[in-house]
Design a protein around this motif. Structure first.
Motif, mmCIF file in Angstrom:
data_model
loop_
_atom_site.group_PDB
_atom_site.id
_atom_site.type_symbol
_atom_site.label_atom_id
_atom_site.label_comp_id
_atom_site.label_asym_id
_atom_site.label_seq_id
_atom_site.Cartn_x
_atom_site.Cartn_y
_atom_site.Cartn_z
ATOM 1 N N LEU A 27 7.164 -13.436 1.414
ATOM 2 C CA LEU A 27 6.878 -12.083 1.894
ATOM 3 C C LEU A 27 5.391 -11.909 2.171
ATOM 4 O O LEU A 27 5.001 -11.217 3.119
ATOM 5 N N TYR A 81 1.860 -6.518 2.896
ATOM 6 C CA TYR A 81 2.614 -6.683 1.654
ATOM 7 C C TYR A 81 1.664 -6.918 0.482
ATOM 8 O O TYR A 81 0.704 -7.680 0.591
ATOM 9 N N HIS A 126 8.705 -3.518 5.215
ATOM 10 C CA HIS A 126 9.015 -3.464 3.787
ATOM 11 C C HIS A 126 8.737 -2.051 3.287
ATOM 12 O O HIS A 126 8.113 -1.233 3.983
ATOM 13 N N TYR A 143 15.147 -8.213 2.033
ATOM 14 C CA TYR A 143 14.298 -8.492 3.186
ATOM 15 C C TYR A 143 14.805 -9.706 3.950
ATOM 16 O O TYR A 143 15.003 -10.772 3.363
ATOM 17 N N LEU A 182 13.773 -12.423 6.274
ATOM 18 C CA LEU A 182 12.525 -13.030 6.727
ATOM 19 C C LEU A 182 12.567 -13.440 8.188
ATOM 20 O O LEU A 182 11.528 -13.520 8.853
#
Length: 453
Positions: free
Chosen positions: A103, A111, A332, A411, A413
């Motif tokens: 992340l 992030y 996010h 999440y 990716l």
């Protein structure tokens, strides 16, 4: 001959470990619960440098003001000890998961992980501790670990685990509070941050808290009903699930009421990698609760314990002062509203069995030591590539002795999108426990009545 003897010796050890993994705890092991171990089986002492403190009983009622069912923040004056970003993530990589590190690479500019002082706030009622102690001596795996029997208890099947699948069962049999109802929200933002909120009304009941429940039906773990209450075009769709302990012996029973068709039908797709409700294909059915359902499609390897920075005591994230627009952002959720702490976790790797079908070929799981709750999962696709990263943002409901999720995030990716579930900030009130349900509230007929609009 020496090589043959070595091979036979290794095989004997493997068989012995496989046998031991399905044995109940000895009286000596069970006696550690509540003494050298916490009543749920965690190490009571802290770590060597004191960054993880010893458990002192948890955060009890009255820790902060409660308004309309929403918990106050007992740590509102605390500031982060430090913040992990893409620039310094390498420095902390031994306490981060591969998914967390991914992340940082995927969202290098935004992030972040704010790390706070660790507080071991988890606790449960004495009746639950008593259940865990009974489970330690009496719970048994069935169907080669794919099923479970709890003849004298209902919660925390294996507080002294000996195998990976036992960790999975601990998560599934954890205490979720008494029967409860809550309103929650889910969103699946586009890459630009645009999103639509899907609202749910959720009812969950456990057999120990239902009156006149037939004790012969010992295979039922929970009853769960989910009604979509927003947006208007989806309103009235209702799902009902009977979660069983041994889904090979008695598969999960699920029904759905379709408001447009005005009929109830069986819903076998609410399982495994069936599509998650109103999630735009961004999660599977067994991504709810981070993981749910039968463990039969995976081989579960227990790797051991380690220390990780995990989402914990997320009172700021669940505050009704925050609107969903404050939380849901492009890429996010707003990590500035989150809280991470250093905790010990159990690490388990699930690998898809030969011939079994699932979109995830491997799941790398991390369970909070104090609650047996999943907090991080890395999901891999059929090529062995890290695909989706799940995080469960825990908080302790100090009024009821339960540790729920304040938010669940998954999440993707590759797609650059995510789904966030379980938000309650804009609900009319906080989660309501001690609901007076009966078994009749969780029948297909009740499903039809709930969905009428």
């Amino acid at each position: 001959m020496k090589n043959n003897l070595t091979a036979l010796s290794s095989l004997a050890v493997t068989l012995l470990l496989a046998t031991a993994s399905s044995l109940a705890a000895t009286p000596e092991e069970a006696g550690k619960l509540g003494t050298s171990l916490t009543p749920l089986g965690a190490q009571k002492e802290g770590n060597a440098d004191g960054s993880i403190p010893s458990w002192d009983g948890g955060l009890k009622p009255g820790a902060a003001p409660v308004e309309n069912g929403f918990l106050g923040n007992p740590f509102k004056d605390e500031k982060p000890l430090f913040v992990i970003t893409a620039a310094n993530a390498e420095q902390y990589k031994d306490k981060l998961t591969p998914g967390q590190l991914a992340l940082f690479k995927r969202y290098a500019d935004t992030y972040r992980i704010p790390v706070y002082k660790t507080h071991r706030t988890a606790w449960a009622p004495q009746s639950v501790y008593d259940d865990a102690k009974k489970s330690a001596s009496t719970a048994q795996l069935t169907s080669n670990g794919d099923g479970l029997t709890l003849p004298q208890s209902h919660f925390y099947a294996f507080p002294i685990p000996k195998s990976g699948v036992e960790l999975v069962w601990n998560h599934e049999t954890r205490y979720r509070g008494t029967n409860y109802q809550r309103q929650s929200a889910q969103a699946v933002p586009q890459t630009n941050g645009d999103y639509m909120v899907v609202g749910f009304k959720e009812d969950l009941a456990s057999p120990p808290f239902l009156p006149d429940y037939d004790p012969a039906r010992t295979n039922i773990l929970t009853f769960y009903k989910q009604e979509i209450v927003a947006p208007p075009r989806l309103t009235g769709t209702v799902n009902l699930v009977y979660e069983t302990m041994d889904q090979l012996k008695e598969p999960r029973q699920a029904w759905t009421y379709n408001a447009g068709q005005r009929r109830v039908r069986r819903a076998p797709e609410i399982a495994y990698d069936g599509p998650g409700s109103a999630a735009d294909g961004m999660r599977t059915a067994d991504n709810s609760d981070l993981y749910n359902g039968s463990p039969d499609r995976y081989t579960w390897k227990l790797i051991g314990k380690r220390e990780l920075y995990i989402p914990y005591n997320n009172y700021q994230l669940i505050s009704p002062k925050n609107r969903y627009s404050d939380i849901i952002k492009a890429g996010h959720i707003n990590q500035d509203l989150t809280r991470y702490e250093l905790h010990r976790v159990w690490e388990v790797e699930g690998t898809l069995k030969p011939g079994a079908r699932h979109v995830y070929s491997k799941r790398h799981m991390y369970f909070d030591e104090d609650t047996w709750t999943l907090v991080e999962i890395d999901h891999y696709d059929s090529r062995g590539q890290l695909w989706r990263v799940a995080e469960g943002h825990l908080y302790t409901d100090y009024e009821h002795g339960v540790v729920p999720y304040g938010a669940l995030t998954l999440y993707d990716l590759i797609a650059g999108r995510y789904v966030v579930m379980g938000l309650t900030n804009e609900s009319k009130r906080g989660t309501q426990y001690d609901m007076k349900y009966t078994p009749n509230d969780f029948t297909p007929a009740a499903l039809r009545n709930a969905g009428i609009r």
